[in-house]
Design an enzyme around this catalytic site. Structure first.
Site, PDB file in Angstrom:
ATOM      1  CB  CYS A  49      -0.917  -0.002   1.227  1.00  0.00           C
ATOM      2  SG  CYS A  49      -0.021   0.066   2.783  1.00  0.00           S
ATOM      3  CB  CYS A  52       6.909   0.895   4.272  1.00  0.00           C
ATOM      4  SG  CYS A  52       6.281  -0.560   5.137  1.00  0.00           S
ATOM      5  CB  CYS A 150       4.088  -6.421   2.124  1.00  0.00           C
ATOM      6  SG  CYS A 150       2.535  -5.856   2.817  1.00  0.00           S
ATOM      7  CB  CYS A 182       1.713  -3.678   8.889  1.00  0.00           C
ATOM      8  SG  CYS A 182       0.521  -3.475   7.564  1.00  0.00           S
ATOM      9  CG  HIS A 219       3.513  -9.410  27.202  1.00  0.00           C
ATOM     10  ND1 HIS A 219       2.278  -9.015  27.671  1.00  0.00           N
ATOM     11  CD2 HIS A 219       4.014 -10.254  28.135  1.00  0.00           C
ATOM     12  CE1 HIS A 219       2.038  -9.608  28.826  1.00  0.00           C
ATOM     13  NE2 HIS A 219       3.075 -10.361  29.137  1.00  0.00           N
ATOM     14  CB  CYS A 222       3.289  -3.736  27.265  1.00  0.00           C
ATOM     15  SG  CYS A 222       1.677  -2.929  27.327  1.00  0.00           S
ATOM     16  CB  CYS A 239      -3.399  -6.244  30.438  1.00  0.00           C
ATOM     17  SG  CYS A 239      -2.849  -7.586  29.371  1.00  0.00           S
ATOM     18  CB  CYS A 245      -3.234  -7.644  23.220  1.00  0.00           C
ATOM     19  SG  CYS A 245      -1.670  -6.760  23.006  1.00  0.00           S
ATOM     20  CB  CYS A 254       5.828  -0.529  19.375  1.00  0.00           C
ATOM     21  SG  CYS A 254       6.096  -1.422  17.844  1.00  0.00           S
ATOM     22  CB  CYS A 266      -0.784  -0.373  18.787  1.00  0.00           C
ATOM     23  SG  CYS A 266       0.026  -0.272  17.175  1.00  0.00           S
ATOM     24  CB  CYS A 273       0.283  -5.507  19.989  1.00  0.00           C
ATOM     25  SG  CYS A 273       1.566  -6.253  18.942  1.00  0.00           S
ATOM     26  CB  CYS A 276       1.970  -5.185  12.294  1.00  0.00           C
ATOM     27  SG  CYS A 276       3.124  -3.945  12.904  1.00  0.00           S
TER      28      CYS A 276
HETATM   29  S1  SF4 Z   1      -1.786  -4.880  26.472  1.00  0.00           S
HETATM   30 FE1  SF4 Z   1      -0.868  -6.468  25.162  1.00  0.00          FE
HETATM   31  S2  SF4 Z   1       1.315  -6.008  25.130  1.00  0.00           S
HETATM   32 FE2  SF4 Z   1       0.424  -4.862  26.859  1.00  0.00          FE
HETATM   33  S3  SF4 Z   1       0.665  -6.214  28.635  1.00  0.00           S
HETATM   34 FE3  SF4 Z   1      -1.355  -6.656  27.783  1.00  0.00          FE
HETATM   35  S4  SF4 Z   1      -1.009  -8.379  26.344  1.00  0.00           S
HETATM   36 FE4  SF4 Z   1       0.985  -7.466  26.800  1.00  0.00          FE
HETATM   37  S1  SF4 Z   2       0.819  -3.914  15.963  1.00  0.00           S
HETATM   38 FE1  SF4 Z   2       2.328  -4.404  17.581  1.00  0.00          FE
HETATM   39  S2  SF4 Z   2       4.303  -4.586  16.497  1.00  0.00           S
HETATM   40 FE2  SF4 Z   2       2.873  -3.534  15.114  1.00  0.00          FE
HETATM   41  S3  SF4 Z   2       3.224  -1.339  15.483  1.00  0.00           S
HETATM   42 FE3  SF4 Z   2       1.518  -1.962  16.863  1.00  0.00          FE
HETATM   43  S4  SF4 Z   2       2.530  -2.514  18.781  1.00  0.00           S
HETATM   44 FE4  SF4 Z   2       4.136  -2.457  17.210  1.00  0.00          FE
END
Ligand code: SF4
Ligand code: SF4
Length: 371
Positions: A49, A52, A150, A182, A219, A222, A239, A245, A254, A266, A273, A276
């Site tokens: 698309c 990137c 991709c 992505c 994770h 996070c 969470c 997730c 991220c 995200c 998440c 991606c």
């Molecule tokens: S929101 Fe997602 S990445 Fe964050 S602690 Fe929970 S499962 Fe893990």
């Molecule tokens: S989907 Fe997961 S790996 Fe992809 S940008 Fe969001 S947090 Fe990062």
């Protein structure tokens, strides 16, 4: 606006600092950039698309298009370069002939239908497929980078499409540097290029990803880890594992690098998440649908089927009574005009709690206060 090579190195040092690029490496990158021998870059776009490239355009100042066009030798990019048509193609071909360039591929490579799902240019009256162009450009390249999931693994175009798309490494049958995502994060891409220019290619994991960025799971980094698990979308600070997730099975920095110039990411905007950066992306369901709670009784309708039609009205003396005007023995509703003894409405039954599957787009954006 002309961006100097020094400005590029300054930008690169900021984006690369988090990956532990030493000052010596940066100095070497600066020397490489300053030298006339700066490796040229050929950027091909395949099935994707162009997200990137858009992500790169969102890079912080100086913008990446200025970096690519003014600071390193970008010989071909279908969207960013000033040249077009035959001039642009000639630039790509002469670069490949000279060799030693960095080949960047964005988008997957279709191989079905004789690779005819994606053509990049015409050459001598012949339409050239992306697959052929990649083969040609890769043959003499010094480094090959797949930008985005991709290009790295097939990604979205590889999910169901009959085009039989392949990731770059799979198609070429050799390792490449994979910067998945992505889209791919602009700092991941620029950081990897700087490491190449510095003569210190990034260490890669088994999927070709630089370990500097993809060593740990989302994770693990996070800030919501260990918090109460949300049952519905739109709850800040919880969470979202139960909502699907994929942070626990996804590699990427991220949560600490953040996106959009360090603004957010995200989970911070109450999205999931979706994994991606993984070779398995897109792994369905992207969002786990919530189960419908059927334990609550069905709500009782407010009006029952015994409501009597208007035919219950008593005929006047002047009107001829008809059979249909005869009051029904089942009449329970009096004529309009208000009878205080009319049948009361049934007591309201509380609404059943039906959990509706929600997708991320349904969630009103709102950055957590703690990010
Ligand atoms: S929101 Fe997602 S990445 Fe964050 S602690 Fe929970 S499962 Fe893990
Ligand atoms: S989907 Fe997961 S790996 Fe992809 S940008 Fe969001 S947090 Fe990062």
């Amino acid at each position: 606006m002309q961006i100097s090579r020094r400005a590029f190195v300054k930008y690169a040092s900021v984006s690369a600092a988090a990956v532990g690029l030493s000052s010596m490496q940066l100095r070497r990158a600066e020397q490489a950039i300053a030298a006339a021998s700066t490796p040229p870059v050929v950027w091909l776009s395949g099935s994707g698309c162009t997200g990137c490239s858009i992500s790169l355009l969102n890079a912080v100042n100086p913008t990446i298009d200025e970096v690519l066009t003014s600071s390193i030798s970008l010989r071909y990019h279908p969207n960013l370069m000033a040249a077009a048509g035959e001039l642009a193609v000639t630039s790509a071909l002469s670069t490949a002939q000279a060799g030693g360039h960095i080949l960047v591929v964005e988008g997957a490579i279709p191989t079905g239908a004789s690779a005819g799902y994606c053509y990049v240019w015409d050459e001598g009256g012949r339409s050239v497929t992306l697959a052929d162009a990649v083969t040609q450009m890769a043959a003499t390249a010094s480094q090959i980078i797949a930008v985005g999931t991709c290009a790295a693994y097939g990604g979205i175009p590889g999910a169901y499409a009959p085009a039989q798309v392949r990731g770059l490494s799979s198609y070429l049958g050799r390792p490449v540097i994979a910067i998945p995502g992505c889209p791919a994060h602009p700092s991941w891409v620029v950081g990897a290029i700087v490491q190449l220019l510095a003569g210190t290619p990034p260490t890669l994991d088994s999927y070709g990803r630089p370990t500097d960025y993809f060593r740990r799971s989302v994770h693990d980094q996070c800030p919501r880890r260990g918090t109460e698990e949300a049952k519905v979308f739109g709850v800040s600070g919880h969470c979202m594992k139960e909502l699907g997730c994929k942070g626990p099975e996804t590699k990427g920095d991220c949560p600490v690098r953040l996106w959009n110039g360090g603004q957010s990411w995200c989970v911070a905007v109450n999205g999931l998440c979706i994994g991606c950066t993984e070779p398995t992306f897109p792994k369905f369901p992207l969002h786990k649908a919530l189960a419908v709670d059927r334990s609550t009784p069905t709500p009782t309708p407010i009006r029952t089927a015994t409501a009597t039609p208007r035919a219950t009205r008593t005929p006047t003396a002047t009107s001829t009574p008809t059979a249909t005007a005869t009051p029904s023995p089942t009449a329970t509703q009096t004529p309009r005009g208000g009878n205080p003894e009319r049948t009361p409405r049934p007591t309201k039954t509380p609404r059943s709690r039906i959990a509706v599957p929600v997708i991320a787009g349904d969630v009103a954006p709102g950055v957590d206060s703690d990010y």
